[in-house]
Write an enzyme that holds these catalytic residues in place. Structure first.
Site: not given
Length: 298
Positions: A56, A128, A157, A213, A264
């Site tokens: 990230y 992943r 994940s 998304g 956020q």
């Protein structure tokens, strides 16, 4: 179906996590003051489950930036670390793209600990699956990290049902968490058996991208517009936002998935807590499912 706001233990552990989590994909790049505001707002809403990853920040300002910023928050207010369940992920290595070798993952965990200025990560995921790493090797790496005290619990994940089974067969420590994409717009964990597998083994489920998304606010396909319309009906009837309705739809599944809130925006973070106010009946829950499938159930 009422939604409980009580913390629950991550599978096979004494780690008590809130039924909702906060994701830090877009946390990187915020000012330190803004970072403090976000972290403290999340805690004030009753969410103690924070989910980040070493990657990230790769899209700006850099790989590791979200963890670094969280570490800076801990540096100024060390007491915040003890108030949260801290989850991170590793194993994506652009442009390779994936590496779950022992050499890489051991370094990835050390680097995350350093960036976040903490001695232990409560939950650490393989981000992943790396097809070129045997599950026995991966299990040995993860078991070693748990035994060392660097991580308390293990997660994966974006693993398939078969990949989860293969890894579990070699692990000594419990596989605490699986983290698939799951939302009213993305039903794959229902359809491919991953939620059934989680219920079978008691595995905790974290759901990433719970609002599709951005499709919940900008539905472009006809199917997405239909899903939004059905969710909006429930939201209006129960006087909550459509986002809260979507979070609660996820949590109403008997696997009790934990949606990861990606906003956020402090007001939207506060609003997410109203998801606990939603009560689903079977008719309405299935209406959302049918709208997402685009066809009637058999």
């Amino acid at each position: 179906m009422e939604i409980s706001n009580s913390p629950r233990a991550l599978h096979g552990s004494d780690i008590m996590a809130s039924p909702m989590a906060w994701g830090m994909w877009r946390f990187a790049g915020a000012s330190l003051a803004k970072a403090h505001e976000l972290v403290e707002t999340v805690l004030e809403t009753g969410i103690n489950f924070f989910d980040t990853a070493d990657i990230y920040g790769l899209d700006g300002p850099r790989f590791g930036a979200a963890e670094e910023l969280l570490g800076a928050v801990f540096s100024e207010k060390p007491e915040l670390r003890g108030q949260m369940i801290l989850s991170s992920k590793g194993g994506i290595t652009p442009p390779v793209p994936y590496d779950s070798s022992a050499q890489y993952l051991e370094k990835a965990i050390e680097d995350s600990l350093r960036r976040m200025r903490t001695e232990q990560i409560d939950l650490w995921h393989v981000h992943r699956p790396d097809i070129l790493t045997h599950p026995a090797e991966l299990a040995a790496t993860l078991d070693k990290a748990v035994a060392s005290g660097k991580i308390r619990a293990i997660g994966v994940s974006n693993f398939t049902v078969a990949q989860i089974d293969a890894l579990r067969a070699f692990l000594n420590a419990p596989l605490a968490v699986t983290q698939p994409e799951f939302s009213p717009f993305h039903l794959q964990p229902i359809e491919d058996g991953q939620l059934d597998q989680a219920m079978q083994h008691g595995t905790t489920v974290m759901a990433w991208s719970p609002l599709g998304g951005g499709r919940i606010s900008d539905p472009r396909a006809e199917r997405d517009r239909t899903v939004v319309n059905v969710l909006q009906e429930v939201a209006d009837a129960q006087d909550v936002s459509i986002s809260a309705a979507a979070y609660s739809w996820i949590m109403a599944h008997p696997a009790q998935p934990i949606p990861i809130i990606g906003s956020q925006n402090v007001e939207r973070i506060r609003d997410a807590a109203t998801a606990y106010d939603v009560t689903w009946n079977r008719e309405d829950w299935y209406k959302v499912l049918v709208a997402s499938r685009g066809e009637a159930l058999p």
